[in-house]
Design an enzyme around this catalytic site. Structure first.
Site, PDB file in Angstrom:
ATOM      1  N   ASP B  91      58.576  77.031  29.614  1.00 26.24           N
ATOM      2  CA  ASP B  91      59.794  77.514  28.982  1.00 26.24           C
ATOM      3  C   ASP B  91      60.423  78.500  29.964  1.00 26.24           C
ATOM      4  O   ASP B  91      59.738  79.091  30.800  1.00 26.24           O
ATOM      5  CB  ASP B  91      59.465  78.172  27.641  1.00 26.24           C
ATOM      6  CG  ASP B  91      60.715  78.332  26.794  1.00 26.24           C
ATOM      7  OD1 ASP B  91      61.807  77.952  27.263  1.00 26.24           O
ATOM      8  OD2 ASP B  91      60.601  78.847  25.668  1.00 26.24           O
ATOM      9  N   ASP B 270      56.094  72.102  20.204  1.00 22.75           N
ATOM     10  CA  ASP B 270      55.078  73.093  20.566  1.00 22.75           C
ATOM     11  C   ASP B 270      55.120  74.162  19.508  1.00 22.75           C
ATOM     12  O   ASP B 270      56.154  74.353  18.852  1.00 22.75           O
ATOM     13  CB  ASP B 270      55.375  73.729  21.923  1.00 22.75           C
ATOM     14  CG  ASP B 270      56.451  74.790  21.804  1.00 22.75           C
ATOM     15  OD1 ASP B 270      57.636  74.420  21.728  1.00 22.75           O
ATOM     16  OD2 ASP B 270      56.123  75.992  21.738  1.00 22.75           O
ATOM     17  N   CYS B 309      36.545  65.796  10.395  1.00 24.24           N
ATOM     18  CA  CYS B 309      36.988  66.175  11.738  1.00 24.24           C
ATOM     19  C   CYS B 309      35.815  66.094  12.713  1.00 24.24           C
ATOM     20  O   CYS B 309      34.689  66.437  12.370  1.00 24.24           O
ATOM     21  CB  CYS B 309      37.541  67.600  11.691  1.00 24.24           C
ATOM     22  SG  CYS B 309      38.030  68.234  13.293  1.00 24.24           S
ATOM     23  N   CYS B 311      35.879  67.657  15.801  1.00 27.80           N
ATOM     24  CA  CYS B 311      36.059  68.665  16.856  1.00 27.80           C
ATOM     25  C   CYS B 311      34.745  69.412  17.082  1.00 27.80           C
ATOM     26  O   CYS B 311      33.817  69.320  16.276  1.00 27.80           O
ATOM     27  CB  CYS B 311      37.179  69.651  16.497  1.00 27.80           C
ATOM     28  SG  CYS B 311      36.701  70.952  15.353  1.00 27.80           S
ATOM     29  N   CYS B 314      33.784  71.678  14.065  1.00 32.09           N
ATOM     30  CA  CYS B 314      33.320  70.984  12.857  1.00 32.09           C
ATOM     31  C   CYS B 314      31.990  70.271  13.064  1.00 32.09           C
ATOM     32  O   CYS B 314      31.223  70.090  12.118  1.00 32.09           O
ATOM     33  CB  CYS B 314      34.388  70.016  12.358  1.00 32.09           C
ATOM     34  SG  CYS B 314      35.778  70.898  11.607  1.00 32.09           S
ATOM     35  N   HIS B 340      39.490  74.110  16.317  1.00 34.27           N
ATOM     36  CA  HIS B 340      39.682  73.175  15.211  1.00 34.27           C
ATOM     37  C   HIS B 340      41.162  72.914  14.934  1.00 34.27           C
ATOM     38  O   HIS B 340      41.589  71.756  14.820  1.00 34.27           O
ATOM     39  CB  HIS B 340      39.004  73.664  13.928  1.00 34.27           C
ATOM     40  CG  HIS B 340      39.442  72.860  12.756  1.00 34.27           C
ATOM     41  ND1 HIS B 340      38.949  71.601  12.491  1.00 34.27           N
ATOM     42  CD2 HIS B 340      40.417  73.075  11.825  1.00 34.27           C
ATOM     43  CE1 HIS B 340      39.571  71.091  11.454  1.00 34.27           C
ATOM     44  NE2 HIS B 340      40.467  71.963  11.025  1.00 34.27           N
TER      45      HIS B 340
END
Lengths: 378, 378
Positions: B91, B270, B309, B311, B314, B340
């Site tokens: 940005d 984003d 999940c 991840c 998890c 997560h």
């Protein structure tokens, strides 16, 4: 057999051993990462495994307050609670209660204290702490002791020691009457106190031997005394401690402190220094102490903290980037440098064990101590 | 070809595409984790890879102040600096300068401002910001714009828009005269402004199309307006934006915001929400929003944040443990729950792309929005 003494050096008191627990073996000399609240600050269990951590230390005082030891028992023990399926040790909270700045009253019964979190009042007795340690479920549990301040007169240290010995006897009795509740053995360590008074340290050991714990810690060290004095006390104690039991010096220290203690017959150490120094922008390296927050490392884009290190941080990140993360107070900076520092300690212990096995520990340790304590410049 | 439009849904404006960069491909619709200071807060690049992040966003304003864009250029660009060898976007800092509470003065020339760190004075011009973005070396670089506040009158928004368009023209001219300096292409995105005034948004797009950037962002959204109004503006803009260019809505939003925007033809988003909400003890799950800091989850020893999940968090940690880490303010808690939440966003985008490919995005998204926004109870 819980502690197996594999070998003692011919040139020093350094020992090679193995601690067998239900959650796995711990090779000694060992450094134990500190996980006070059932978490090693900012470090995942994957990172702990990758750095070859073999045993983690948690604290009964902190876990008693949050989330509560009954809660951890309900989880199936601290290993399951924190997702670390390896060996663990809990300190009893004796040192933490002793350090409290708020209200704290010691009597034969135990210690009345106020929580540092909310001021609520609590009583720790040897029995209640052993129950708490049963509920937490570490493989090694520490006696509830009274830490002797430094400096202390002989009389002060003697009075303090009396509490510790009395409480250790009661703890052992309670444990004998109340077996483990999580389905695996817990080994009980007594804590040698006596301040800097050799006579009291000896008396402490003689009394503890009669109580017959599974291992022995040396407490009341690294509480403000010069390093040389700490070494002398540890050296004295290991002369009297049973050879077939593990010896643990609590809360020490720098990498060179560890080498000194190991050569005096110490098997186990723990310390918050690797994590604390990471937070302060300081890394231990094979070339000495590197203050990576310093300007002179700002353009080290291609150099890791330690070119000879294979930790996750050194394999992936530069000094310049670590310095940037430190300057911008980014949490990843602390995590990465803590990973490096802990890996450094654990790798150093691996080297110690290899050198002991090949019978050239002492000469190597002598050189290493010099290098490690130096300041690593640009 | 930089942006490849693969497919547009028959039932909505949702699109499937691919952005080709020198550091790899980015599959759209895409969510970009925010790495303001060239670090996604508390998350290692390994974790970013594991959660299948495809592109990271950094910020020119922050990197200009620390460590300095010349410094990043010396490192070989931000990808090398932060150890992330994938696509990046910067940005321009327009929004950050606009948000500064301290001194800030806007003129045709650019923006004079004081650093939020030390009060030092600086000038950002479209040319100086493009130089900074060349030095940082992201694959996609944003125009320097003037964010229009909400609410704004037509006249205020028109004045603001005039700055943005003027600056975007100068930025494009400067870029054409000053090619990339790190050996790979950088793609330039213009930013559509105009506040909530449809006529100005249209005028903004028409003017930007003449400047011919490589992609288009919609700025000045999620600045306090109702979600419905944000959707309407985005919907309006995508009707006018060229179909063969990527469309990016900046700084938005919740998972259901993303589904709404995607169905209106948005390709890129984003947001700091996944990390911020992790810090607040809130997890996004396939069963709704889970406030894991709540008491009712204290004994969920065998349940992860989201049983569906996969991840790292998890697969290894329970709700009860996450709650404990939150309560004890342990840094690992923030890292794990941020892992997560980010994984959740990125996985949601994977599902979006799969549903678009199989032509059943709209019905699925309609159901999903309801579920995701609900509060996940015990």
């Amino acid at each position: 057999m819980f502690f197996e003494l594999i070998q003692t050096s011919e040139r020093s008191k350094a020992r090679l051993g193995c601690i067998h627990t239900a959650h796995g073996d711990v090779h000694t000399p060992v450094f134990m990462p500190v996980g006070t609240n059932a978490t090693v600050k900012g470090i995942s269990v994957r990172d702990l495994r990758e750095m070859s951590a073999e045993i983690i230390l948690a604290n009964t005082y902190h876990l008693y307050l949050r989330p509560g030891t009954k809660q951890i028992f309900s989880a199936g023990g601290v290993q399951k609670f924190m997702g670390w399926n390896g060996p663990m040790l809990t300190d009893s909270g004796g040192f933490q209660v002793w350090s409290l700045k708020q209200f704290r009253k010691i009597s034969d019964e135990g210690v009345h204290f106020q929580s540092h979190l909310d001021g609520s009042r609590h009583l720790f007795t040897p029995e209640s702490v052993m129950l708490a340690e049963r509920e937490i479920g570490a493989d090694i549990i520490m006696a509830f002791d009274e830490c002797t301040p430094y400096p202390s007169t002989f009389e002060e240290a003697e009075t303090s020691l009396r509490y510790t010995l009395n409480w250790t006897r009661r703890a052992k009795k309670w444990l004998d009457e109340n077996p483990p509740i999580l389905g695996y053995p817990q080994y009980f360590f007594g804590i040698v106190q006596g301040g800097m008074h050799l006579e009291l340290r000896k008396k402490s050991i003689e009394a503890l031997i009669k109580i017959a714990p599974d291992g022995y810690a040396m407490g009341g060290l690294s509480v403000g005394e010069p390093a040389e004095l700490m070494y002398r006390i540890a050296d004295f104690c290991t002369d009297y401690l049973p050879k077939n039991r593990a010896r643990y010096v609590m809360g020490v220290g720098t990498p060179w402190n560890l080498l000194e203690l190991i050569s005096r017959g110490v098997d186990m150490c723990d310390c918050i220094l690797p994590a604390k120094h990471a937070q302060d922008g300081l890394a231990y390296t094979s070339r000495g102490v590197l203050r990576y927050k310093n300007e002179c490392f700002a353009s080290d884009f291609d150099l890791p903290l330690d070119p000879d290190c294979d930790c996750y941080c050194c394999k992936n990140y530069s000094r310049a980037y670590l310095r940037h993360l430190f300057k911008t107070k980014e949490p990843l900076g602390w995590t990465l440098s803590a990973i490096h520092n802990l890996h450094f300690y654990l790798h150093l212990m691996q080297e110690v064990r290899a050198k002991l096995l090949s019978n050239d520990f002492e000469k190597w340790a002598e050189e290493e101590k010099q290098i490690l304590a130096e300041s690593c410049k640009k």
